[in-house]
Design a protein around this motif. Structure first.
Motif, mmCIF file in Angstrom:
data_model
loop_
_atom_site.group_PDB
_atom_site.id
_atom_site.type_symbol
_atom_site.label_atom_id
_atom_site.label_comp_id
_atom_site.label_asym_id
_atom_site.label_seq_id
_atom_site.Cartn_x
_atom_site.Cartn_y
_atom_site.Cartn_z
ATOM 1 N N GLY A 255 -6.666 41.277 -42.728
ATOM 2 C CA GLY A 255 -6.224 41.800 -41.445
ATOM 3 C C GLY A 255 -5.004 41.057 -40.928
ATOM 4 O O GLY A 255 -4.027 41.669 -40.470
ATOM 5 N N LEU A 256 -5.046 39.725 -40.989
ATOM 6 C CA LEU A 256 -3.892 38.930 -40.565
ATOM 7 C C LEU A 256 -2.680 39.212 -41.443
ATOM 8 O O LEU A 256 -1.562 39.402 -40.940
ATOM 9 N N LEU A 257 -2.899 39.236 -42.755
ATOM 10 C CA LEU A 257 -1.798 39.513 -43.673
ATOM 11 C C LEU A 257 -1.230 40.907 -43.434
ATOM 12 O O LEU A 257 -0.010 41.104 -43.408
ATOM 13 N N GLY A 258 -2.126 41.878 -43.255
ATOM 14 C CA GLY A 258 -1.677 43.253 -43.041
ATOM 15 C C GLY A 258 -0.894 43.412 -41.753
ATOM 16 O O GLY A 258 0.120 44.119 -41.715
ATOM 17 N N PHE A 259 -1.325 42.754 -40.686
ATOM 18 C CA PHE A 259 -0.623 42.889 -39.411
ATOM 19 C C PHE A 259 0.753 42.253 -39.466
ATOM 20 O O PHE A 259 1.760 42.880 -39.124
ATOM 21 N N PHE A 260 0.821 40.995 -39.885
ATOM 22 C CA PHE A 260 2.091 40.282 -39.836
ATOM 23 C C PHE A 260 3.081 40.745 -40.904
ATOM 24 O O PHE A 260 4.285 40.705 -40.690
ATOM 25 N N LYS A 261 2.573 41.189 -42.046
ATOM 26 C CA LYS A 261 3.485 41.523 -43.133
ATOM 27 C C LYS A 261 3.703 43.023 -43.305
ATOM 28 O O LYS A 261 4.790 43.455 -43.708
ATOM 29 N N TYR A 262 2.680 43.840 -42.994
ATOM 30 C CA TYR A 262 2.759 45.250 -43.369
ATOM 31 C C TYR A 262 2.691 46.230 -42.206
ATOM 32 O O TYR A 262 2.824 47.433 -42.427
ATOM 33 N N TYR A 263 2.501 45.748 -40.984
ATOM 34 C CA TYR A 263 2.346 46.691 -39.877
ATOM 35 C C TYR A 263 3.574 47.589 -39.738
ATOM 36 O O TYR A 263 3.474 48.820 -39.696
ATOM 37 N N ASN A 264 4.762 46.991 -39.630
ATOM 38 C CA ASN A 264 5.976 47.786 -39.447
ATOM 39 C C ASN A 264 6.244 48.694 -40.643
ATOM 40 O O ASN A 264 6.734 49.815 -40.483
ATOM 41 N N PHE A 265 5.922 48.217 -41.835
ATOM 42 C CA PHE A 265 6.142 49.029 -43.039
ATOM 43 C C PHE A 265 5.289 50.292 -42.998
ATOM 44 O O PHE A 265 5.783 51.405 -43.212
ATOM 45 N N PHE A 266 4.008 50.128 -42.707
ATOM 46 C CA PHE A 266 3.129 51.291 -42.664
ATOM 47 C C PHE A 266 3.435 52.175 -41.458
ATOM 48 O O PHE A 266 3.321 53.407 -41.538
ATOM 49 N N ALA A 267 3.838 51.582 -40.342
ATOM 50 C CA ALA A 267 4.196 52.375 -39.165
ATOM 51 C C ALA A 267 5.420 53.240 -39.448
ATOM 52 O O ALA A 267 5.438 54.440 -39.138
ATOM 53 N N ASP A 268 6.452 52.654 -40.050
ATOM 54 C CA ASP A 268 7.655 53.419 -40.394
ATOM 55 C C ASP A 268 7.348 54.494 -41.433
ATOM 56 O O ASP A 268 7.841 55.626 -41.335
ATOM 57 N N SER A 269 6.542 54.144 -42.435
ATOM 58 C CA SER A 269 6.215 55.100 -43.491
ATOM 59 C C SER A 269 5.427 56.282 -42.931
ATOM 60 O O SER A 269 5.684 57.444 -43.274
ATOM 61 N N ALA A 270 4.464 55.988 -42.055
ATOM 62 C CA ALA A 270 3.673 57.062 -41.455
ATOM 63 C C ALA A 270 4.542 57.949 -40.576
ATOM 64 O O ALA A 270 4.409 59.189 -40.596
ATOM 65 N N SER A 271 5.442 57.343 -39.810
ATOM 66 C CA SER A 271 6.325 58.119 -38.944
ATOM 67 C C SER A 271 7.234 59.028 -39.762
ATOM 68 O O SER A 271 7.429 60.205 -39.423
ATOM 69 N N ASN A 272 7.796 58.502 -40.850
ATOM 70 C CA ASN A 272 8.676 59.304 -41.706
ATOM 71 C C ASN A 272 7.915 60.439 -42.377
ATOM 72 O O ASN A 272 8.438 61.552 -42.525
ATOM 73 N N LEU A 273 6.675 60.174 -42.792
ATOM 74 C CA LEU A 273 5.875 61.209 -43.441
ATOM 75 C C LEU A 273 5.549 62.328 -42.469
ATOM 76 O O LEU A 273 5.660 63.524 -42.803
ATOM 77 N N LEU A 274 5.149 61.982 -41.255
ATOM 78 C CA LEU A 274 4.825 63.002 -40.263
ATOM 79 C C LEU A 274 6.051 63.830 -39.882
ATOM 80 O O LEU A 274 5.958 65.043 -39.669
ATOM 81 N N THR A 275 7.189 63.163 -39.807
ATOM 82 C CA THR A 275 8.430 63.889 -39.515
ATOM 83 C C THR A 275 8.763 64.860 -40.643
ATOM 84 O O THR A 275 9.177 66.001 -40.402
ATOM 85 N N PHE A 276 8.570 64.433 -41.870
ATOM 86 C CA PHE A 276 8.819 65.288 -43.037
ATOM 87 C C PHE A 276 7.896 66.504 -43.026
ATOM 88 O O PHE A 276 8.291 67.608 -43.441
ATOM 89 N N LEU A 277 6.667 66.332 -42.541
ATOM 90 C CA LEU A 277 5.697 67.426 -42.486
ATOM 91 C C LEU A 277 5.881 68.305 -41.254
ATOM 92 O O LEU A 277 5.105 69.239 -41.040
ATOM 93 N N GLY A 278 6.903 68.019 -40.462
ATOM 94 C CA GLY A 278 7.164 68.832 -39.286
ATOM 95 C C GLY A 278 6.391 68.417 -38.061
ATOM 96 O O GLY A 278 6.263 69.191 -37.111
ATOM 97 N N LEU A 279 5.868 67.192 -38.075
ATOM 98 C CA LEU A 279 5.100 66.669 -36.940
ATOM 99 C C LEU A 279 5.746 65.375 -36.470
ATOM 100 O O LEU A 279 5.221 64.278 -36.696
ATOM 101 N N PRO A 280 6.928 65.493 -35.850
ATOM 102 C CA PRO A 280 7.638 64.267 -35.439
ATOM 103 C C PRO A 280 6.842 63.443 -34.444
ATOM 104 O O PRO A 280 6.513 63.904 -33.353
ATOM 105 N N VAL A 281 6.509 62.235 -34.848
ATOM 106 C CA VAL A 281 5.765 61.305 -34.004
ATOM 107 C C VAL A 281 6.451 59.950 -34.072
ATOM 108 O O VAL A 281 6.778 59.464 -35.164
ATOM 109 N N SER A 282 6.665 59.352 -32.954
ATOM 110 C CA SER A 282 7.290 58.030 -32.908
ATOM 111 C C SER A 282 6.210 56.965 -32.811
ATOM 112 O O SER A 282 5.487 56.889 -31.817
ATOM 113 N N ILE A 283 6.089 56.173 -33.871
ATOM 114 C CA ILE A 283 5.110 55.085 -33.895
ATOM 115 C C ILE A 283 5.836 53.780 -33.597
ATOM 116 O O ILE A 283 6.798 53.424 -34.281
#
Length: 506
Positions: free
Chosen positions: A121-149
């Motif tokens: 959890g600590l590793l995921g938050f400090f190292k991967y939170y922004n990565f997964f947030a950006d990836s999820a936002s880009n995926l939703l935008t690609f699917l036509g569901l623009p969401v700003s995370i």
């Protein structure tokens, strides 16, 4: 503090003198623990809380897992979960009573889950939170569901990937009963925070390091010549080779589209040399510093660039990480099926998962994932190729001879994804390196290519052991004079501005 800075030299001299000046073993360990926290706190004292939290959680989990296990097959012996939890809280501060109470399998799994959740959890938050947030936002935008995370301004704590894997291995081994958890909290704390390898490895297993804490050290047992020589070798790799190549590599990868194919080859090969000298140089210095304090750290590199195939290369590169991934990811995945049901596809899938995990461990970006995936595919292809060519034993010498340059070429090609700033840039550089296709017209200083020749000769000589242990045989005065001359010479070639170690970002 960076190992190549003079501030670290003064710090280590102070640690060394006080450490060996203390008479009692426990006092020495306490001094090392205090110095380790000071060393880590020098980066950012706020992150000491994360290190302490990880230490406390895994220490307590280890104690809980050390309790005698209930044989649930015996009627009347199984402990009811609610009653067991109540007893644990009641006896929380009564160690003798708590640690003698039996524990069932469900409770053992729960304690292991606590370690996994907190550490990952600590590793995921400090190292991967922004990565997964950006990836999820880009995926939703690609699917036509623009969401700003919302992303966060998160500072990556130094060495969090290293000490997280280190403490996790302790909890997992305790759960599997491969080691007996320690009750001495200070010993466990020193295992986690030991400063020579804290921020960039080698990743040390508890079964390797904790037994060393039980034995008092003697100054007469320290191999001073070997440790001093190894430290100087590591310093030379880092300060003279890696740090001097770093500006040229940065210059190319900042704007790769403006450079020619020859410049691309120079930059990529220079990066391969830089990353090896940077990381193996750190490992050499860490092992040497630990050795001067009476402790032994595991080997982390074993001439990977002289490997004749990709499988052998990854058995020699960052050895402690890939053995960790093998033991705690690949092997459990393989055990999910009986041997007779392990198909080639099943094995290939597990190899790919192993290398994708390695890529994600190295960095929270898609180009790191691609780097891991490419090397996973290469390992799968090599495994199949080896089975095809196995009957033709006469081709073995030719395969080994051609394998070294081909393996190094593949390492350089895949390292483009490791070094590039993003996936698009990596693809562009890859076209220039592999397809010899570039629209750029500017040239780097190609004359630096001459440095490859002496480096290859020195590397081959070290691999063949031409200079192995010669420093142990000469008189003390000769060693002192020669070492002084080497130090003064190396300092003349050291980079003016010390660069941070590449693996500090992981």
């Amino acid at each position: 503090m960076v190992f190549t800075e003079f501030s670290f030299l003064f710090f280590f001299i102070l640690v060394f003198c006080v450490y060996w000046g203390l008479q009692k073993h426990n006092h020495r360990k306490t001094w090392l623990l205090v110095c380790s926290y000071i060393f880590y706190g020098a980066w950012d004292w706020r992150f000491l809380s994360l290190l302490l939290l990880s230490t406390l959680v895994d220490y307590f989990v280890g104690l809980m897992l050390s309790r005698p296990q209930v044989d649930s097959s015996i009627v009347g012996q199984e402990i009811q979960t609610n009653e067991a939890v109540q007893k644990e809280w009641i006896n929380l501060f009564s160690w003798d009573s708590l640690l003698t109470q039996p524990i069932n399998q469900q409770q053992r799994q729960a304690w292991l889950a606590l370690s996994l959740v907190v550490n990952l959890g600590l590793l995921g938050f400090f190292k991967y939170y922004n990565f997964f947030a950006d990836s999820a936002s880009n995926l939703l935008t690609f699917l036509g569901l623009p969401v700003s995370i919302t992303t966060l301004q998160i500072i990556l704590p130094a060495g969090i990937s290293f000490y997280t894997f280190q403490t996790l291995s302790y909890s997992i081994d305790a759960y599997l009963r491969k080691l007996k958890p320690v009750r001495n909290f200070w010993n466990f704390s020193l295992f986690v925070a030991f400063f020579p390898q804290l921020v960039a490895g080698p990743i040390v297993r508890a079964s390797t390091f904790l037994p060393q804490l039980l034995t008092p050290k003697s100054l007469s047992e320290v191999d001073f010549r070997g440790c001093l020589t190894l430290f100087l070798v590591g310093y030379f790799k880092k300060a003279c080779i890696s740090d001097n190549l770093s500006p040229l590599v940065d210059q190319y990868f900042t704007n790769p589209e403006i450079y020619t194919v020859s410049s691309c080859w120079i930059a990529v090969i220079c990066f391969a040399i830089q990353i090896y000298c940077d990381f193996s140089g750190y490992s050499d210095m860490a092992i040497a510093c630990a050795g001067l304090l009476g402790y032994k750290l595991p080997l982390n590199f074993n001439f990977p660039y002289l490997s004749s195939n990709i499988t052998l290369l990854w058995q020699r590169w960052h050895i402690t990480l890939f053995t960790w991934l093998r033991d705690y990811i690949y092997t459990p995945l393989m055990k999910m099926r009986p041997k007779e049901q392990r198909t080639k596809l099943f094995r290939s899938r597990n190899i790919l998962i192993l290398m994708l995990t390695s890529g994600l461990w190295h960095g929270a970006a898609w180009h790191f994932v691609a780097w891991g995936g490419l090397n996973g595919i290469a390992l799968i292809v090599h495994k199949q190729w080896s089975s095809w060519i196995a009957p033709y034993k006469r081709l073995l010498p030719l395969r080994n001879m051609l394998g070294i340059p081909l393996t190094f070429y593949w390492f350089c090609a895949s390292a483009i994804f490791f070094r590039s700033n993003d996936l698009g840039s990596a693809i562009q550089v890859g076209k220039s390196f592999v397809l010899l296709n570039s629209l750029g017209s500017q040239n780097l200083n190609v004359q630096i290519g001459w440095i490859f020749i002496p480096l290859i000769i020195m590397h081959w000589a070290a691999y063949k052991g031409w200079f192995a242990d010669w420093w142990q045989k000469i008189p003390k005065w000769s060693f002192a004079v020669f070492y002084g001359v080497l130090v003064s010479t190396i300092l003349r070639f050291a980079a003016i501005s010390p660069q941070p170690f590449v693996y500090f970002q992981f």
